[in-house]
Design an enzyme around this catalytic site. Structure first.
Site, PDB file in Angstrom:
ATOM      1  N   HIS A  72       0.843  -1.197   0.000  1.00 55.24           N
ATOM      2  CA  HIS A  72       0.000   0.000   0.000  1.00 55.24           C
ATOM      3  C   HIS A  72       0.877   1.245   0.000  1.00 55.24           C
ATOM      4  CE1 HIS A  72      -4.001  -1.791   1.723  1.00 55.24           C
ATOM      5  NE2 HIS A  72      -3.509  -2.482   0.713  1.00 55.24           N
ATOM      6  N   TYR A 201      -9.366   5.348   7.382  1.00 56.44           N
ATOM      7  CA  TYR A 201      -9.482   5.775   8.782  1.00 56.44           C
ATOM      8  C   TYR A 201     -10.588   6.818   8.845  1.00 56.44           C
ATOM      9  CZ  TYR A 201      -5.075   3.439   9.940  1.00 56.44           C
ATOM     10  OH  TYR A 201      -4.088   2.491  10.153  1.00 56.44           O
ATOM     11  N   PRO A 293      -3.847   0.624  18.730  1.00 59.00           N
ATOM     12  CA  PRO A 293      -3.708   0.084  17.380  1.00 59.00           C
ATOM     13  C   PRO A 293      -3.804   1.141  16.283  1.00 59.00           C
ATOM     14  CG  PRO A 293      -5.861  -0.458  18.289  1.00 59.00           C
ATOM     15  CD  PRO A 293      -5.064   0.138  19.404  1.00 59.00           C
ATOM     16  N   LYS A 297       1.402   0.299  15.050  1.00 59.60           N
ATOM     17  CA  LYS A 297       2.801   0.306  15.474  1.00 59.60           C
ATOM     18  C   LYS A 297       3.211  -0.878  16.335  1.00 59.60           C
ATOM     19  CE  LYS A 297       3.748   3.881  13.206  1.00 59.60           C
ATOM     20  NZ  LYS A 297       4.404   3.615  11.938  1.00 59.60           N
ATOM     21  N   TYR A 385       3.722   6.978   9.643  1.00 59.41           N
ATOM     22  CA  TYR A 385       2.938   5.785   9.328  1.00 59.41           C
ATOM     23  C   TYR A 385       3.796   4.721   8.649  1.00 59.41           C
ATOM     24  CZ  TYR A 385      -1.255   3.081   8.258  1.00 59.41           C
ATOM     25  OH  TYR A 385      -2.211   2.092   8.211  1.00 59.41           O
TER      26      TYR A 385
END
Length: 394
Positions: A72, A201, A293, A297, A385
């Site tokens: 991704h 998200y 979560p 990480k 990220y």
């Protein structure tokens, strides 16, 4: 039994450490209180940073990950009913993440250890650590009605948040930092195609939601729920209906629903232990820290802990140097606190906090609006990220 390194815990942290040490010619025995099936039955996140992919490749277990995992280059932020893509690859010079379930990582590591004929003791009862403040630490356990002792040079505590290693440290020798969030994540796993080819998200007045995936045919979805909720209160239909309310209209329309394979509620907490070294015992992974979560990480931090620890032990045995061992805790904690900060910030930004009122909601929406319209703001999200380099700030 005598070995160089006794590893407590056969989750991904312990198995990965064992594999890295094996590649360097260092002996290790792994002791696990659960069965292999139980370990593989744990449902966990599956977004791997580039650093984690590299460590798995170094350990020789990356073949299936590259064949079946999904790369991704971005993800969507959804707020005020609209989605906005964070182009991680563009913002970070081509870096991506890999969607590949933690269960699959664990399976690959188990298979590699078994193929190499390396010793792993499953279903070990009453595991205990002894004399780790000396040069002759020991691990004891019971198996088949008999007590066994592993004499070793070092103990690696990879036995998770509820494990025996951290619990064995005297209270005065350890400091724990913790923040418990007033909500949990209700997760549902289903054999349905993902609603989107990348993760979504979602921030809404009804609460946070995450549209994730394990493969092109298996999806993982999450809803923010009160800690007082019970899984039994949530039928599959109730879950899907609420998820649709928190997604944008296009995603809600294209969402494919189906029976759940697994459903559970996980509380959210930020937790860090200092230090991570106690004489000849080290903590790694969830034994030393927990992250919410949000931002994925947990497994990635565990992998970098293990990489630092493997390097330190290899340096000790091959170069006869204790420099890496002495620096392990400080080096790990620098990286851990950076990841903890990002996870705390992302969690605070994306979740609904009723106690903050309407003004709190407006603050979150304004910050999200800034982040997607500022290249520097978007880059901050993207860099964290995809994962900071192993040597960042060292």
């Amino acid at each position: 039994m005598r070995t160089q390194v006794a590893i407590v815990g056969a989750g991904p942290s312990g198995l990965l450490l064992g594999q890295l040490l094996h590649k360097a010619g260092i002996d290790a025995v792994i002791v696990e209180r659960q069965s292999p099936d139980y370990v593989l039955g744990r449902i966990r996140a599956g977004v791997l940073e580039q650093v984690t992919m590299d460590v798995l490749d170094e350990a020789g277990v990356g073949t299936r990950m590259h064949a079946e995992g999904l790369l991704h280059g971005g993800f969507d932020l959804l707020f005020k009913g609209q989605r906005h893509r964070i182009d991680m690859a563009k913002l970070t010079g081509g870096k991506q993440v890999m969607v590949y379930g933690q269960t699959e990582v664990t399976r690959d590591l188990m298979d590699a250890r078994q193929a190499a004929g390396l010793p792993t003791v499953y279903e070990a009862a009453h595991v205990a650590v002894h004399d780790y403040g000396t040069d002759h630490p020991r691990v004891t356990y019971e198996k088949d009605g008999q007590t066994h002792t592993i004499e070793c040079d070092f103990i690696a505590g990879c036995d998770g948040f509820h494990g025996v290693c951290r619990a064995s440290v005297p209270k005065g020798a350890i400091k724990e930092f913790e923040k418990v969030y007033p909500f949990g994540w209700l997760g549902l796993l289903a054999d349905t195609p993902p609603v989107h080819h990348e993760l979504i998200y979602a921030h809404s007045t009804r609460g946070f939601a995450l549209a994730s995936q394990r493969s092109l045919t298996r999806s993982r979805y999450y809803l923010q729920v009160p800690l007082t909720d019970q899984v039994e209160q949530w039928s599959d239909q109730a879950f899907w209906d609420e998820l649709k309310r928190r997604l944008d209209p296009q995603a809600a329309e294209h969402l494919v629903t189906g029976p759940s394979l697994e459903k559970s509620i996980a509380p959210l907490r930020s937790f860090v232990t200092e230090p991570l070294r106690f004489g000849r015992m080290f903590l790694a992974g969830d034994a030393g820290h927990i992250v919410p979560p949000t931002g994925a990480k947990g497994l990635n931090l565990a992998a970098t802990d293990v990489k630092y620890l493997a390097n330190a032990l290899i340096e000790f045995y091959l170069d006869k140097s204790e420099a890496g061992v002495d620096a392990y805790s400080e080096k790990c904690l620098k990286r851990i606190w950076r990841a903890e900060r990002f996870s705390w910030w992302f969690t605070s930004l994306m979740h609904h906090f009723p106690e903050n009122g309407e003004i709190g909601q407006k603050f979150q929406e304004a910050e999200l609006d800034y982040l997607i319209h500022s290249e520097n703001g978007a880059r901050t999200i993207a860099e964290n990220y995809v994962g900071l380099p192993l040597d960042f700030g060292q």
